[in-house]
Design an enzyme around this catalytic site. Structure first.
Site, PDB file in Angstrom:
ATOM      1  N   ASP A   1      -2.114   5.030  -3.372  1.00  0.00           N
ATOM      2  CA  ASP A   1      -1.139   5.619  -2.454  1.00  0.00           C
ATOM      3  C   ASP A   1      -0.249   4.542  -1.836  1.00  0.00           C
ATOM      4  OD1 ASP A   1       0.108   7.702  -1.236  1.00  0.00           O
ATOM      5  OD2 ASP A   1      -1.373   7.938   0.364  1.00  0.00           O
TER       6      ASP A   1
ATOM      7  N   ASN B   1       0.582  17.215  -6.658  1.00  0.00           N
ATOM      8  CA  ASN B   1       1.806  16.406  -6.759  1.00  0.00           C
ATOM      9  C   ASN B   1       2.974  17.150  -7.424  1.00  0.00           C
ATOM     10  OD1 ASN B   1       0.039  13.252  -7.184  1.00  0.00           O
ATOM     11  ND2 ASN B   1       1.031  14.049  -5.352  1.00  0.00           N
TER      12      ASN B   1
HETATM   13  C1  IPE Z   1       1.815   7.046  -5.095  1.00  0.00           C
HETATM   14  O1  IPE Z   1       2.227   6.905  -3.805  1.00  0.00           O
HETATM   15  C2  IPE Z   1       1.008   8.278  -5.372  1.00  0.00           C
HETATM   16  C3  IPE Z   1       1.440   9.009  -6.584  1.00  0.00           C
HETATM   17  C4  IPE Z   1       1.502  10.326  -6.631  1.00  0.00           C
HETATM   18  C5  IPE Z   1       1.786   8.287  -7.801  1.00  0.00           C
HETATM   19  P1  IPE Z   1       3.114   7.953  -3.012  1.00  0.00           P
HETATM   20  O2  IPE Z   1       4.257   8.415  -3.838  1.00  0.00           O
HETATM   21  O3  IPE Z   1       2.253   9.052  -2.469  1.00  0.00           O
HETATM   22  O4  IPE Z   1       3.645   7.040  -1.827  1.00  0.00           O
HETATM   23  P2  IPE Z   1       3.836   7.386  -0.305  1.00  0.00           P
HETATM   24  O5  IPE Z   1       2.545   7.969   0.193  1.00  0.00           O
HETATM   25  O6  IPE Z   1       4.959   8.352  -0.226  1.00  0.00           O
HETATM   26  O7  IPE Z   1       4.133   6.072   0.325  1.00  0.00           O
HETATM   27 MG    MG Z   2       1.272   9.374  -0.668  1.00  0.00          MG
END
Ligand code: IPE
Ligand code: MG
Length: 226
Positions: free
Chosen positions: A2, A50
């Protein structure tokens, strides 16, 4: 994994640049854990939730994952006979092109000493429902912990000793719900693209300082009671 988006925002870059930087961080992390003798590692790349992100970001992530599997994962498995990869999650929602690429990478090698699981369209609840339905379809009328474990996407790997979350948020976000029952958790403020050697050394020192009792007592405490 993350914190890619915040890493990019702090630098005035688009979120997709954060994901690219995040992908670049992966190889070194895998290498370091191998040096520590960790044989199974699971990277949370894309969750069942996601898909709620803007379609442009979802598309960018999917293309990045495809390119990464094609240009990095597959050549690495061909070069290194110690490594193999498994994609955990529901592959049915992936594009045909990406699903085929993932299967190609998985089929290159099985049962090698170092296993990298990539959680892709993965959700812990989805996995449990999928496991129960698969057990029913196989004729089980009742399940046990042992039976369900065999139907999890991770049946080839032990439960994780340690779960690390980068980016500083204190939640599990549907990751390995079944498998992490007795895992140690470390939340680090480091954003995923910055998660490298120094951050890993800190996490491992913290992990080795933990006393794991698995619901029992420390052996020395048990003795002093006698
Ligand atoms: C990567 O980080 C997680 C994935 C889904 C690849 P994020 O995209 O959630 O990053 P933040 O939390 O917005 O900083
Ligand atoms: Mg995130």
């Amino acid at each position: 994994m993350d914190g890619n988006g915040r890493w990019a925002k702090r630098r005035g870059l688009p979120r997709t640049e954060g994901h690219k930087a995040g992908a670049k961080a992966v190889a070194e992390v895998i290498k370091m854990f191998r040096e520590y003798g960790v044989h199974h590692i699971t990277l949370y790349a894309f969750s069942t939730e996601n898909w709620k992100r803007p379609p442009e970001e979802v598309d960018a992530l999917m293309s990045l994952i495809y390119r990464y599997v094609d240009k990095v994962v597959i050549p690495e498995i061909k070069k290194n006979d110690q490594l193999c990869v498994r994609f955990i999650g529901d592959k049915s929602r992936l594009s045909d092109k990406l699903r085929k690429k993932c299967i190609e990478a998985e089929e290159l090698a099985v049962g090698r000493p170092f296993v990298c699981n990539v959680a892709l369209n993965y959700g812990g609840r989805d996995e449990i429902v999928h496991a129960v339905n698969s057990a029913l379809a196989d004729g089980h009328t009742e399940v046990s912990e042992e039976i369900l474990s065999k139907y999890m996407y991770t049946s080839h790997s032990p439960d994780p000793d340690l779960v690390i979350r980068t980016g500083g948020d204190f939640r599990i976000s549907n990751f390995l719900l079944w498998q992490s029952a007795y895992s140690e958790f470390i939340i680090t403020d480091t954003m995923w693209p910055d998660f490298g050697r120094a951050a890993i050394e800190k996490c491992m020192a913290e992990f080795y300082s933990r006393r794991r009792r698995f619901g029992g007592l420390d052996p020395e405490d048990a003795e002093s009671e006698e």
